[in-house]
Design an enzyme around this catalytic site. Sequence first.
Site, mmCIF file in Angstrom:
data_model
loop_
_atom_site.group_PDB
_atom_site.id
_atom_site.type_symbol
_atom_site.label_atom_id
_atom_site.label_comp_id
_atom_site.label_asym_id
_atom_site.label_seq_id
_atom_site.Cartn_x
_atom_site.Cartn_y
_atom_site.Cartn_z
ATOM 1 N N ILE A 137 23.071 -7.430 55.012
ATOM 2 C CA ILE A 137 22.764 -8.693 55.894
ATOM 3 C C ILE A 137 23.450 -9.795 55.080
ATOM 4 C CG2 ILE A 137 20.581 -8.008 56.983
ATOM 5 C CD1 ILE A 137 18.958 -9.349 54.710
ATOM 6 N N ASP A 138 23.763 -10.779 55.921
ATOM 7 C CA ASP A 138 24.542 -11.851 55.361
ATOM 8 C C ASP A 138 23.898 -12.476 54.120
ATOM 9 O OD1 ASP A 138 26.400 -11.393 57.253
ATOM 10 O OD2 ASP A 138 25.599 -12.928 58.582
ATOM 11 N N LYS A 139 24.682 -13.187 53.216
ATOM 12 C CA LYS A 139 24.146 -14.094 52.206
ATOM 13 C C LYS A 139 22.835 -14.911 52.422
ATOM 14 C CE LYS A 139 25.343 -17.584 48.931
ATOM 15 N NZ LYS A 139 26.364 -18.326 48.439
#
Length: 302
Positions: A137-139
């Site tokens: 998942i994105d930062k």
Amino acid sequence: MNLKEFIIDENSVNCRLDVYLSQVFEGKSRSYIQKLIENENVIVNDKNKKSNYKLKIYDKITVNIPELEELVVQPENIPLDILYEDSDLIVINKPQGIVVHPAPGNYTGTLVNALLYHCKDLSGINGVIRPGIVHRIDKDTSGILVIAKNDNSHRKLAEQLKDHSMTREYIALTEGVIKEESGAVDKPLARHPRERIKMAIVSGGKRAVTHYEVIERFERNTLVKCILETGRTHQIRVHMGYLGHPLVGDPVYGYKKQKFRLNGQMLHAKKLGFIHPSTEKYLEFESELPEYFVEVLTKLRK
């Protein structure tokens, strides 16, 4: 990057793209070539193609070979919010602001650094910089991830991702009021043709499907549940933007002017369910919305 170009002659017509390149680049495995193609380091006539693309006469192939770096990822004593752990896997609730795995120029402070400190064994399928990482998942997206501790677990979890049998539900706050109670976006995604850090809806891209349901409406925003049928990079962020309802706080796809002071998009991976690779029993995990998310919702309700 080492840039190489090839023009297809009559001897290679109808050959698969990955087969042709594995013959051209002696010493490189077919899986390595397929990874290059998957990561969009191979362009055919200025377009991304799949590994099974059949070559045509005079096709122009451009290949970027990334320069090899000696990678050393150090364990770091970073706290982990562990929801579940056994000898096969570990389920983590990732906070906003943490990168999942190291990348060139960013080898510290990631979830992988923390996992290497906590776990003696992680699967080696994804190599040195992504040990155990089945999905990402994105930062600036918070929420649940499952990490594999051995290769057998990794393969079985990856199969569930591939056949879309893994349950993945997200909570998102969008700009604007969504009128429909529910819906779906089925639009292919690929790298933006001009802005390479962005994804975009591109004809010929990888199929991407997002289902959404309205949870709560506010004066100028909507709280939605997003269910992933596929899991492409930035999928929910791009698809909700396509509907005209980008995520609140999204610095890439959202509005330039934001009414809340946020560190990123309002997106939380709330639920994750899968078949355990050893016991073959279905496991499902949920995490509460993080504090920053709750604070924004409280303000909207007032």
